[in-house]
Write an enzyme that holds these catalytic residues in place. Structure first.
Site, PDB file in Angstrom:
ATOM      1  N   GLU A 156      40.769  43.123  36.850  1.00 10.46           N
ATOM      2  CA  GLU A 156      39.915  42.112  36.194  1.00 10.46           C
ATOM      3  C   GLU A 156      40.645  41.452  35.030  1.00 10.46           C
ATOM      4  OE1 GLU A 156      37.690  41.436  38.123  1.00 10.46           O
ATOM      5  OE2 GLU A 156      37.484  43.343  39.182  1.00 10.46           O
TER       6      GLU A 156
ATOM      7  N   TYR B  32      42.780  39.463  49.555  1.00 10.95           N
ATOM      8  CA  TYR B  32      43.314  40.423  48.588  1.00 10.95           C
ATOM      9  C   TYR B  32      44.675  40.961  49.014  1.00 10.95           C
ATOM     10  CZ  TYR B  32      38.747  40.715  46.262  1.00 10.95           C
ATOM     11  OH  TYR B  32      37.604  40.435  45.570  1.00 10.95           O
TER      12      TYR B  32
HETATM   13  N1  BES Z   1      36.079  38.464  41.573  1.00 10.84           N
HETATM   14  C1  BES Z   1      36.011  39.695  42.282  1.00 10.84           C
HETATM   15  C2  BES Z   1      34.620  40.062  42.697  1.00 10.84           C
HETATM   16  C3  BES Z   1      33.926  39.027  43.563  1.00 10.84           C
HETATM   17  C4  BES Z   1      34.628  38.250  44.468  1.00 10.84           C
HETATM   18  C5  BES Z   1      32.565  38.846  43.438  1.00 10.84           C
HETATM   19  C6  BES Z   1      33.958  37.293  45.219  1.00 10.84           C
HETATM   20  C7  BES Z   1      31.910  37.903  44.204  1.00 10.84           C
HETATM   21  C8  BES Z   1      32.603  37.128  45.090  1.00 10.84           C
HETATM   22  C9  BES Z   1      36.590  40.838  41.461  1.00 10.84           C
HETATM   23  O1  BES Z   1      37.691  40.477  40.709  1.00 10.84           O
HETATM   24  C10 BES Z   1      37.095  41.880  42.420  1.00 10.84           C
HETATM   25  O2  BES Z   1      37.951  41.570  43.187  1.00 10.84           O
HETATM   26  N2  BES Z   1      36.561  43.075  42.328  1.00 10.84           N
HETATM   27  C11 BES Z   1      37.003  44.194  43.125  1.00 10.84           C
HETATM   28  C12 BES Z   1      38.019  44.954  42.325  1.00 10.84           C
HETATM   29  C13 BES Z   1      39.089  45.629  43.113  1.00 10.84           C
HETATM   30  C14 BES Z   1      39.842  44.707  44.028  1.00 10.84           C
HETATM   31  C15 BES Z   1      40.049  46.326  42.167  1.00 10.84           C
HETATM   32  C16 BES Z   1      35.788  45.061  43.406  1.00 10.84           C
HETATM   33  O3  BES Z   1      34.698  44.730  42.893  1.00 10.84           O
HETATM   34  O4  BES Z   1      35.886  46.022  44.131  1.00 10.84           O
HETATM   35 ZN    ZN Z   2      39.383  40.093  41.955  1.00 11.05          ZN
END
Ligand code: BES
Ligand code: ZN
Length: 623
Positions: free
Chosen positions: A317, A404
């Site tokens: 984050e 990702y």
């Molecule tokens: N921005 C994302 C979460 C998100 C993406 C919410 C798209 C809604 C729509 C956040 O940065 C994220 O990727 N969170 C991951 C963290 C992990 C990859 C370390 C999570 O929530 O698991």
């Molecule tokens: Zn993210």
């Protein structure tokens, strides 16, 4: 299974299936030229500043007030089109006058919500919209006191990404539009309000009135608000932790390394431009691991493992402060530019903080997730391309490990081809050049050629960027992560398969990542007796580590190891994180007995889940 968003992926698939007869976009309504998920007429008029004045009413579970937009009406348009979803608009006035103007709310689309078409004048500078949120606001989770850690005060928070800001603020809700804001938020007196702003309080205001300012332009999906009985504890002069008093100390300890992460991030890719960096730990219903709301990361409490073993999520984050918040994907079709860069950056932080072996484990687990996602979708599936085509679909369809992991692996391929030093120089320049701007896939590729790859014709050949971006599957040149640590685990897995007594398994000092690897590799048909032996020795059912527990519980369901049932129930009642809910409910519903168990648990658990998670589990259980 893919690690991050199999859940949302699934939600997306179901929603497309459900929308076949329905028209995806309302006719006659202009949408943003190149953003398929916004109605806003941004090619004519752009919102540049928001002045928000709202009251948070827990009795009605409603946010109401006025949003005043300053607009840049470059083409002297006579309409301003905003996005809304389940918002009730009471009236609209222009330039602070008393005269109400005409507006029209378009037909509601089940993905995009409605357009709000406001009649303006070519000279209009300010548009004030008086509104209230509806019962189905997708962004909002309203929590009763029992659903918080303290059990004494209610709590509410927003989740605006990807297209849910429109359910609590009328706005041009595409990532391509940036604006600054100031806000006044009125809450019941004993609560604290926080926003993604440059001026958050550190104490509860006795009158419940809070003023915020965000002086840096951000897109709507980064608008965030949380209201609850919240405490603050600093980690250093610019970094701190917000959480309910009951968990603030454990959160504070868990996040102790954040200062070092910040130092590393700045050394890698340039100074942090946002001023403060704080983390807010939410109640257990929070549907994600983390959300990079600027200046104030929102985090799940499930990363508090007690041993800092899951805090790469904070690195992630934090990294978004550059990739995503500073340099932003233009539309959700370019989502990999936000998340792929962030995963890559996150692992660079982990490497510098904890060493290469640690980062290599994250890369390998990520690679497993990538392979599983491609296998699930099918290797020719268009959603396994980096550049997506989400027009007419739910942007959540793009929330898979492709963005990702495939994204991050492309960047790793470039790093390994051009050398780390050259690559880091490129990234620094890229972040600087596109700071506070948006980037799309084509622009990025052009920029990559002009500023890096044209230096050496071999690089283009070796990397094959277009293949990665525009073709499905995992390209052959994808780097294979170093498996030094995991090779040791393979030995234990082998021994396990050969039926060695569990007491003989060699497991010295395994880290969380090693345990996860081990549990993932276990055969699918472990007997109840072996499960009991494993549990007796390693106490998985009692694990306080949510990631380990989640993999273990999936194995337990498959093996019908009923001793884990109460822990399973407890876990599903006490976390709303979709990454955990999706595989657990999915595994449960494979059998008749499990289906019943799932339905019983869900009936009690549902109110504790965020609307997004409710929608996902509803779909899974056919509710
Ligand atoms: N921005 C994302 C979460 C998100 C993406 C919410 C798209 C809604 C729509 C956040 O940065 C994220 O990727 N969170 C991951 C963290 C992990 C990859 C370390 C999570 O929530 O698991
Ligand atoms: Zn993210």
């Amino acid at each position: 299974m893919n690690r991050v968003f199999n859940s949302l992926f699934l939600l997306g698939v179901l929603s497309i299936a459900g929308c076949k007869e329905q028209k995806s976009l309302n006719e006659n309504e202009q949408k943003t030229m190149n953003d398929p998920h916004s109605y806003a007429n941004t090619s004519e008029v752009i919102t540049t500043h928001l002045s928000l004045d709202v009251e948070v009413d827990f009795n009605q579970q409603q946010i109401s007030g006025v949003a005043t937009w300053t607009i840049d009406n470059k083409s002297e348009a006579e309409q301003l089109i905003l996005d809304i979803d389940d918002l009730h608009v009471d009236s609209i006035v222009l330039d602070n006058s008393d005269i109400k103007v005409d507006f029209k709310v378009g037909k509601r689309d089940h993905i995009m919500g409605s357009s709000l078409v406001v009649n303006i004048l070519p000279t209009t500078q300010k548009v004030s919209i008086y509104y209230r949120t509806g019962k189905d606001a997708m962004a909002l989770q309203w929590l009763m006191p029992e659903q918080t850690f303290g059990k004494r005060h209610p709590f509410v928070y927003t989740q605006s990404q990807s297209i849910y800001a429109r359910s609590w603020i009328p706005c041009q809700d595409g990532p391509g539009v940036r604006f600054t804001y100031n806000a006044t938020v009125r809450t019941p007196p004993e609560l604290m309000a926080l926003m993604s702003s440059t001026s958050n309080p550190q104490q509860i205001a006795s009158d419940g009135v809070y003023h915020f300012e965000m002086s840096k332009p951000i897109p709507a999906y980064l608008m965030a608000l949380a209201v609850g009985h919240i405490d603050f504890k600093p980690l250093d002069s610019r970094i701190g932790v917000y959480a309910e008093p009951e968990i603030i100390n454990s959160a504070w300890q868990e996040f102790e390394e954040t200062n070092q992460m910040m130092q590393i991030a700045e050394d890698l890719y340039g100074s942090y431009v946002w001023g403060r960096y704080d983390i807010l730990v939410l109640p257990s219903g929070f549907p994600f691991g983390g959300m990079e709301n600027p200046i104030l990361t929102f985090s799940t409490p499930t990363i508090i493992a007690g041993d800092k073993s899951l805090v790469n999520l904070i690195a992630h984050e934090l990294a978004h402060s550059w990739s995503g918040n500073l340099v932003t994907n233009e539309t959700w079709n370019d989502f990999w530019l936000n998340e792929g860069f962030t995963v890559y950056f996150e692992r660079r932080i982990s490497e510098a903080l904890l060493g290469k072996d640690n980062a290599d484990m994250l890369w390998e687990l990520g690679y497993q997730d990538l392979e599983a996602t491609v296998a699930n979708l099918g290797q020719n599936h268009p959603d396994t391309k980096l550049k997506l085509d989400l027009g007419g679909r739910d942007p959540n369809d793009g929330l898979t490990d492709i963005a990702y992991e495939k994204g991050a692996f492309l960047l790793l391929t470039i790093e390994e081809t051009v050398g780390r030093e050259r690559w880091d120089k490129f990234i620094n320049e890229y972040f600087e050049k596109y700071a506070f701007k948006t980037i799309n896939t084509d622009k990025f590729i052009d920029y990559l050629y002009v500023n890096l790859l044209n230096e050496n014709p071999n690089w283009k050949q070796q990397i094959q960027v277009e293949k990665w971006v525009f073709e499905p599957g995992i390209p052959d040149n994808c780097p294979k992560p170093e498996r030094k640590k995991f090779d040791g685990i393979e030995k234990a897995v082998e021994d396990f398969r050969k039926n060695i007594a569990i007491t003989q398994l060699q497991v010295d000092n395994w880290s969380t990542h090693e345990w996860i690897y081990f549990l993932r590799q276990l055969p699918t048909d472990v007997s109840k007796e072996r499960m009991a032996d494993l549990d007796q020795r390693f106490k998985f059912t009692q694990s306080k580590n949510s990631e380990i527990l989640c993999v273990w519980l999936q194995k337990a369901i498959k093996a019908d190891y009923v001793k884990a049932n109460s822990a399973l129930k407890e876990f599903l009642l006490n976390t709303g994180r979709m990454k955990f809910l999706e595989p657990l409910y999915t595994t449960l519903i494979q059998t008749e007995k499990g289906r019943k168990q799932a339905a019983d648990i869900y009936q009690i658990a549902r109110p504790n889940y965020h609307p997004l998670a409710q929608k996902m589990v509803d779909n899974l259980l056919d509710r």
